[in-house]
Design a protein around this motif. Structure first.
Motif, PDB file in Angstrom:
ATOM      1  N   ARG A  11       0.784  -1.010  -0.035  1.00 38.47           N
ATOM      2  CA  ARG A  11      -0.064  -0.059   0.050  1.00 38.47           C
ATOM      3  C   ARG A  11       0.815   1.234   0.018  1.00 38.47           C
ATOM      4  NH1 ARG A  11      -4.427   0.189   4.608  1.00 38.47           N
ATOM      5  NH2 ARG A  11      -5.009  -1.816   3.307  1.00 38.47           N
ATOM      6  N   ILE A  12       2.120   1.331   0.857  1.00 37.53           N
ATOM      7  CA  ILE A  12       2.969   2.432   0.809  1.00 37.53           C
ATOM      8  C   ILE A  12       3.459   2.541  -0.718  1.00 37.53           C
ATOM      9  CG2 ILE A  12       5.037   3.358   1.844  1.00 37.53           C
ATOM     10  CD1 ILE A  12       4.339   1.952   4.317  1.00 37.53           C
ATOM     11  N   TRP A  14       2.296   1.869  -3.301  1.00 41.77           N
ATOM     12  CA  TRP A  14       1.085   2.367  -4.321  1.00 41.77           C
ATOM     13  C   TRP A  14       0.917   3.891  -3.972  1.00 41.77           C
ATOM     14  CZ3 TRP A  14      -0.975   1.141  -8.669  1.00 41.77           C
ATOM     15  CH2 TRP A  14      -0.949  -0.375  -9.216  1.00 41.77           C
ATOM     16  N   VAL A  15       1.054   4.346  -2.863  1.00 42.73           N
ATOM     17  CA  VAL A  15       0.672   5.649  -2.553  1.00 42.73           C
ATOM     18  C   VAL A  15       2.070   6.468  -2.982  1.00 42.73           C
ATOM     19  CG1 VAL A  15       0.690   7.529  -0.474  1.00 42.73           C
ATOM     20  CG2 VAL A  15      -0.791   5.167  -0.425  1.00 42.73           C
ATOM     21  N   ALA A  19       1.559   9.200  -5.966  1.00 44.87           N
ATOM     22  CA  ALA A  19       2.039  10.696  -5.538  1.00 44.87           C
ATOM     23  C   ALA A  19       3.064  11.134  -6.629  1.00 44.87           C
ATOM     24  CB  ALA A  19       2.571  10.913  -4.253  1.00 44.87           C
TER      25      ALA A  19
END
Length: 280
Positions: A11-12, A14-15, A19
């Motif tokens: 998830r990190i 992906w973020v 971004a």
């Protein structure tokens, strides 16, 4: 490595990746806000996004340089009227094309879709002569009628038709068994279920009308009747050179309604485009 930790790392990643991809899209907006707070000589003099001196007076000067408040209101009320009328007409036309079988319905749909292939630059000349003959030059009526019955209205009708095709007919048949007329089924059954499509049509139509430039340029010449796209191009000095600090400040103010509309309806527009291709 347990599953929960692996999921968190994914998830990190992906973020961070999203971004990074968003930077090219967000940077022009940040640069616009930065330039809106700078002086005319500082907009291109420095590459820094942080102004050395913040000029809040740019936003007040926008309203004193020309009747910007009146022009802002012009764009707002035209966009609201166009959006409201488009929702009403496109929903009725889309429902008729999706549910009613009449002679020439396929030809009508073909003609409507072919209208989407016609560039505005091709139709602007006959529309100019038409509006001149109707005595509507230098008024806001062309800015309301042309989007309503032009390609934007056709696209709205097509989206609504696609959505109504995806609705189960059993819901409408239940309404007919309860004694509803065809219009009653449309108004009390189909229309309440079409909120995602109506939201999509509403936001697309509002943004299209808000950003309209060619039609106001052709049909309007009174500065008090200008809409925002024309007003933004009118912030120039005596030599016709752009006053960038005022243009950027006015643009920042002009973006506010678009951001509000999109933030409120972004989920509905995604859902509508997902459903619009279910049936053809």
């Amino acid at each position: 490595m347990n599953y929960r930790l692996q999921q968190k790392i994914t998830r990190i990643c992906w973020v961070v990746g999203l971004a990074a991809l968003a930077i090219p899209f967000v940077f022009p907006f940040i640069w616009m806000l930065s330039g809106a707070l700078k002086g005319q000589a500082d907009v291109f003099a420095s590459a820094s996004l942080i102004p050395q001196t913040i000029h809040w007076s740019n936003f007040s000067e926008v309203f004193s340089y020309q009747p910007f408040a009146r022009q802002y209101f012009n764009s707002l009320y035209i966009a609201v009227i166009v959006t409201t009328l488009t929702l009403f007409l496109s929903s009725m036309a889309g429902y008729a094309l999706a549910r009613l079988r009449f002679a020439g319905s396929a030809l009508v749909l073909l003609l409507l879709i072919s209208a989407l292939m016609m560039p505005e630059e091709v139709t602007i000349i006959p529309n100019f002569f038409l509006m001149r003959e109707l005595g509507l030059m230098n008024t806001h009526m062309p800015l309301i009628l042309l989007p309503l019955f032009g390609s934007q209205g056709v696209m709205a009708t097509f989206l609504m038709r696609q959505f109504f095709l995806a609705l189960p007919k059993e819901l409408e048949e239940a309404g007919r068994m309860d004694g509803l007329s065809r219009f009653g089924v449309y108004f009390k059954v189909a229309l309440p279920l079409s909120k995602p499509a109506l939201s999509a049509v509403g936001i697309i139509t509002f943004l299209f009308s808000w950003n309209l430039f060619l039609e106001p340029l052709v049909f309007v010449n009174d500065i008090k009747l200008f809409t925002l796209p024309l007003a933004l191009a009118n912030f120039t000095d005596t030599y016709g050179l752009p006053l960038w600090h005022l243009q950027l400040a006015a643009t920042a103010l002009a973006v506010i309604p678009m951001l509000i509309v999109y933030i409120l309806a972004q989920r509905q527009i995604v859902e509508s485009f997902a459903l619009s291709g279910v049936k053809g």
